[in-house]
Design an enzyme around this catalytic site. Structure first.
Site, PDB file in Angstrom:
ATOM      1  N   SER A 275      -9.110 -10.643   0.663  1.00 13.60           N
ATOM      2  CA  SER A 275      -8.932 -11.543   2.014  1.00 13.60           C
ATOM      3  C   SER A 275      -9.941 -11.314   2.933  1.00 13.60           C
ATOM      4  O   SER A 275     -10.363 -10.274   3.026  1.00 13.60           O
ATOM      5  CB  SER A 275      -7.533 -11.413   2.497  1.00 13.60           C
ATOM      6  OG  SER A 275      -6.609 -12.115   1.562  1.00 13.60           O
TER       7      SER A 275
ATOM      8  N   GLU B 189       6.193  -3.223   2.583  1.00 13.38           N
ATOM      9  CA  GLU B 189       6.770  -4.487   2.099  1.00 13.38           C
ATOM     10  C   GLU B 189       7.958  -3.853   1.106  1.00 13.38           C
ATOM     11  O   GLU B 189       7.797  -3.110   0.153  1.00 13.38           O
ATOM     12  CB  GLU B 189       5.747  -4.854   1.351  1.00 13.38           C
ATOM     13  CG  GLU B 189       4.277  -5.497   2.347  1.00 13.38           C
ATOM     14  CD  GLU B 189       3.357  -6.169   1.668  1.00 13.38           C
ATOM     15  OE1 GLU B 189       2.933  -7.169   2.007  1.00 13.38           O
ATOM     16  OE2 GLU B 189       3.132  -5.731   0.390  1.00 13.38           O
TER      17      GLU B 189
ATOM     18  N   ARG C 210      -5.974  -3.056  -7.372  1.00 14.33           N
ATOM     19  CA  ARG C 210      -5.843  -4.497  -7.988  1.00 14.33           C
ATOM     20  C   ARG C 210      -7.253  -4.773  -8.755  1.00 14.33           C
ATOM     21  O   ARG C 210      -6.882  -5.232  -9.825  1.00 14.33           O
ATOM     22  CB  ARG C 210      -5.664  -5.386  -6.767  1.00 14.33           C
ATOM     23  CG  ARG C 210      -3.987  -5.284  -6.519  1.00 14.33           C
ATOM     24  CD  ARG C 210      -3.800  -6.660  -5.471  1.00 14.33           C
ATOM     25  NE  ARG C 210      -2.532  -6.693  -5.226  1.00 14.33           N
ATOM     26  CZ  ARG C 210      -2.075  -7.621  -4.486  1.00 14.33           C
ATOM     27  NH1 ARG C 210      -2.706  -8.831  -4.205  1.00 14.33           N
ATOM     28  NH2 ARG C 210      -0.678  -7.621  -3.878  1.00 14.33           N
TER      29      ARG C 210
ATOM     30  N   ARG D  88       2.527  -5.704  -8.862  1.00  9.90           N
ATOM     31  CA  ARG D  88       1.113  -5.923  -8.038  1.00  9.90           C
ATOM     32  C   ARG D  88       1.332  -5.205  -6.688  1.00  9.90           C
ATOM     33  O   ARG D  88       0.413  -4.912  -6.009  1.00  9.90           O
ATOM     34  CB  ARG D  88       0.854  -7.136  -7.986  1.00  9.90           C
ATOM     35  CG  ARG D  88       1.954  -8.217  -7.357  1.00  9.90           C
ATOM     36  CD  ARG D  88       1.437  -9.656  -7.119  1.00  9.90           C
ATOM     37  NE  ARG D  88       0.604  -9.932  -6.334  1.00  9.90           N
ATOM     38  CZ  ARG D  88       0.030 -11.088  -5.689  1.00  9.90           C
ATOM     39  NH1 ARG D  88       0.496 -11.980  -6.498  1.00  9.90           N
ATOM     40  NH2 ARG D  88      -0.554 -11.107  -4.625  1.00  9.90           N
ATOM     41  N   HIS D  89       2.633  -4.645  -6.083  1.00 13.34           N
ATOM     42  CA  HIS D  89       2.792  -4.186  -4.813  1.00 13.34           C
ATOM     43  C   HIS D  89       2.967  -2.778  -4.787  1.00 13.34           C
ATOM     44  O   HIS D  89       3.814  -2.453  -5.598  1.00 13.34           O
ATOM     45  CB  HIS D  89       3.561  -4.862  -4.248  1.00 13.34           C
ATOM     46  CG  HIS D  89       3.535  -6.336  -3.742  1.00 13.34           C
ATOM     47  ND1 HIS D  89       3.992  -7.452  -4.489  1.00 13.34           N
ATOM     48  CD2 HIS D  89       3.070  -6.871  -2.733  1.00 13.34           C
ATOM     49  CE1 HIS D  89       3.264  -8.516  -3.957  1.00 13.34           C
ATOM     50  NE2 HIS D  89       2.955  -8.154  -2.979  1.00 13.34           N
TER      51      HIS D  89
ATOM     52  N   GLU E 276      -4.817 -12.466  -6.336  1.00 16.31           N
ATOM     53  CA  GLU E 276      -5.576 -12.137  -5.093  1.00 16.31           C
ATOM     54  C   GLU E 276      -6.068 -10.694  -5.005  1.00 16.31           C
ATOM     55  O   GLU E 276      -5.064  -9.859  -5.284  1.00 16.31           O
ATOM     56  CB  GLU E 276      -4.826 -12.562  -3.606  1.00 16.31           C
ATOM     57  CG  GLU E 276      -5.466 -12.102  -2.502  1.00 16.31           C
ATOM     58  CD  GLU E 276      -4.566 -11.954  -1.364  1.00 16.31           C
ATOM     59  OE1 GLU E 276      -4.902 -10.795  -0.714  1.00 16.31           O
ATOM     60  OE2 GLU E 276      -3.659 -12.394  -1.245  1.00 16.31           O
TER      61      GLU E 276
ATOM     62  N   ARG F  29       1.526  -0.219   3.616  1.00 17.00           N
ATOM     63  CA  ARG F  29       2.244  -1.538   3.661  1.00 17.00           C
ATOM     64  C   ARG F  29       3.784  -1.293   3.489  1.00 17.00           C
ATOM     65  O   ARG F  29       4.106  -0.905   2.179  1.00 17.00           O
ATOM     66  CB  ARG F  29       1.932  -2.723   3.303  1.00 17.00           C
ATOM     67  CG  ARG F  29       0.314  -2.977   3.278  1.00 17.00           C
ATOM     68  CD  ARG F  29       0.393  -3.824   4.758  1.00 17.00           C
ATOM     69  NE  ARG F  29      -1.225  -4.051   4.879  1.00 17.00           N
ATOM     70  CZ  ARG F  29      -1.744  -5.266   4.735  1.00 17.00           C
ATOM     71  NH1 ARG F  29      -1.126  -6.149   4.169  1.00 17.00           N
ATOM     72  NH2 ARG F  29      -3.090  -5.248   5.082  1.00 17.00           N
TER      73      ARG F  29
END
Length: 434
Positions: A360, A214, A408, A220-221, A357, A212
């Site tokens: 998902s 991002e 995670r 957390r990323h 989270e 990703r």
């Protein structure tokens, strides 16, 4: 440990053993010296009475730099002065590799190093028993996931990581030059595992890398992570998927508590297995919780890091670590999620763990015409998903699935402050080496 009892780095003879490992520490008390050797399983003490062993051997061993790699052959003696209850009196040794000095990072020193220093010298950081224990546990978690999935009839798959289009589109794709054509690193195996639902392989899972792009620099990323994805056909509702992932997570925690005792003890960690079934919260209820705790979030927006934390705090006060969030607005979810007809909601869920989270999922749109509408509704071009859509033209059963971040999951199980602690060589916006 037990270097003497368990280690694969020990050879045995008539009362004589060979121990291989790293020199962790040396204490020279004049008339006697002690050398601690460490391997994957723990440590063993080498005891060197100056008057009872060869002077050259004594001198050589006591002058070895910390973290040098050696093999020591000697006689095992019982001792009430060591945690093992035994010590080794050396007769000879082999120096495989002498460590340079000073060390870039201490292994047994009590001084805390900055995260960047540790990651820059990850090879040394992982020599620390507590750091290594994290990855022993991570390995066990992945093993337990695979066992649980096999028991539930899921086949292991591996999907391409170089793809022509993204599962979710948007700006979070890493673009690459693929022999003069534009291609991307896969955000997830989503499209491929859905395509497989039309083949008769009706339960599949994959544990593999995802990417990703991002622009997030948080604890957390990361830009490359390991994702645990599952997909299952013939479901009747999203709750079927939720029940499956709950079953798997519970199995992992229960088994980890038992089979991971040794490594959990190194970290001083105890696994708490949440009661089942995991409670359900609606997205609207989460907005209300966040608002009452001082963080208004507009309907349709992502809860975000702070919103998830506030909801996690509220659930922790009620004694819940794991819980599902359901009834998300369809606009907040990707095109492949099924809408609830007559509403603005979707058949989707998140699984949160201690305020974050970790997964998902939901029921997918399996009807070809409705799926095309969903793609167009999201502002995407169906032509970009032609090979994916072909699988829906000729008979696709109802299905659903999930994606879960393994990094995670491990971080939350062990209450690690940063997801990078659970990744061997993390990749983020600023880190491309080692």
């Amino acid at each position: 440990m037990t270097a003497i009892r368990d280690s694969g780095n020990i050879g045995r003879g008539d009362g004589i053993v060979m121990v291989k490992g790293w020199v962790q520490d040396t204490r020279n008390l004049g008339g006697i010296s002690f050398l601690t050797i460490r391997d994957r399983h723990g440590t063993v003490q080498i005891t060197m009475p100056k008057k009872k062993i060869d002077p050259i051997l004594f001198e050589s061993l006591t002058k070895l730099p910390r973290e040098s790699v050696i093999a020591v052959t000697g006689e095992v003696k019982e001792s009430d002065q060591t945690s093992l209850g035994v010590e080794l009196i050396p007769q000879s040794f082999v120096l495989y590799s002498e460590a340079g000095a000073p060390l870039p990072l201490g292994v047994i020193d009590k001084v805390n190093a900055e995260m960047d220093t540790r990651l820059n010298n990850r090879f040394m950081d992982l020599r620390k028993p507590e750091m290594r224990a994290v990855f022993e546990i991570r390995s066990l978690v992945i093993q337990l996931i695979s066992e649980a999935m096999a028991e539930n009839g899921f086949a292991t798959i591996h999907t391409p990581k170089i793809v022509a289009s993204g599962a979710e589109g948007g700006a979070t794709l890493f673009s690459i030059d693929y022999f003069g054509r534009r291609a991307y690193l896969a955000q997830s195996p989503q499209l491929y595992k859905q395509m497989l639902m039309s083949t008769g392989l009706d339960r599949v899972f994959e544990i593999g890398p995802a990417f990703r792009a991002e622009h997030s620099n948080t604890n957390r990323h990361v830009t490359e992570f390991i994702s645990f994805d599952g997909e299952m056909a013939w479901i009747e509702k999203e709750e079927d998927v939720m029940a499956m992932i709950e079953n798997v997570v519970d199995r992992v925690l229960v088994q980890l508590k038992e089979r991971g005792k040794k490594h959990l003890a190194v970290l001083g960690k105890e696994i708490v297995v949440p009661k089942r079934p995991y409670p359900l919260l609606t997205y609207t209820e989460c907005l209300d919780i966040a608002a009452t705790r001082g963080l208004p979030i507009k309907n349709g927006e992502d809860l975000g890091t702070e919103g998830e934390k506030l909801v996690g705090d509220a659930m922790a006060e009620k004694g819940y670590d794991l819980y599902f969030i359901i009834e998300y607005p369809e606009e907040a979810k990707p095109f492949y999620i099924m809408e609830k007809e007559g509403t603005d909601l979707s058949f989707s869920f998140d699984l949160d763990y201690k305020g974050q989270e970790i997964s998902s999922g939901g029921q997918r749109e399996h009807r070809y015409s409705e799926l095309v509408k969903r793609i167009e509704k999201k502002g995407l071009d169906p032509e970009d998903f032609a090979s994916y859509l072909d699988a829906f033209k000729y008979g696709m059963p109802p299905h659903g699935g999930w994606g879960m971040g393994v990094d995670r999951l491990v971080a939350k199980i062990l209450d690690l402050p940063n997801v990078r602690e659970a990744i061997l060589f993390p990749r983020d916006m600023s880190r491309l080496t080692p």
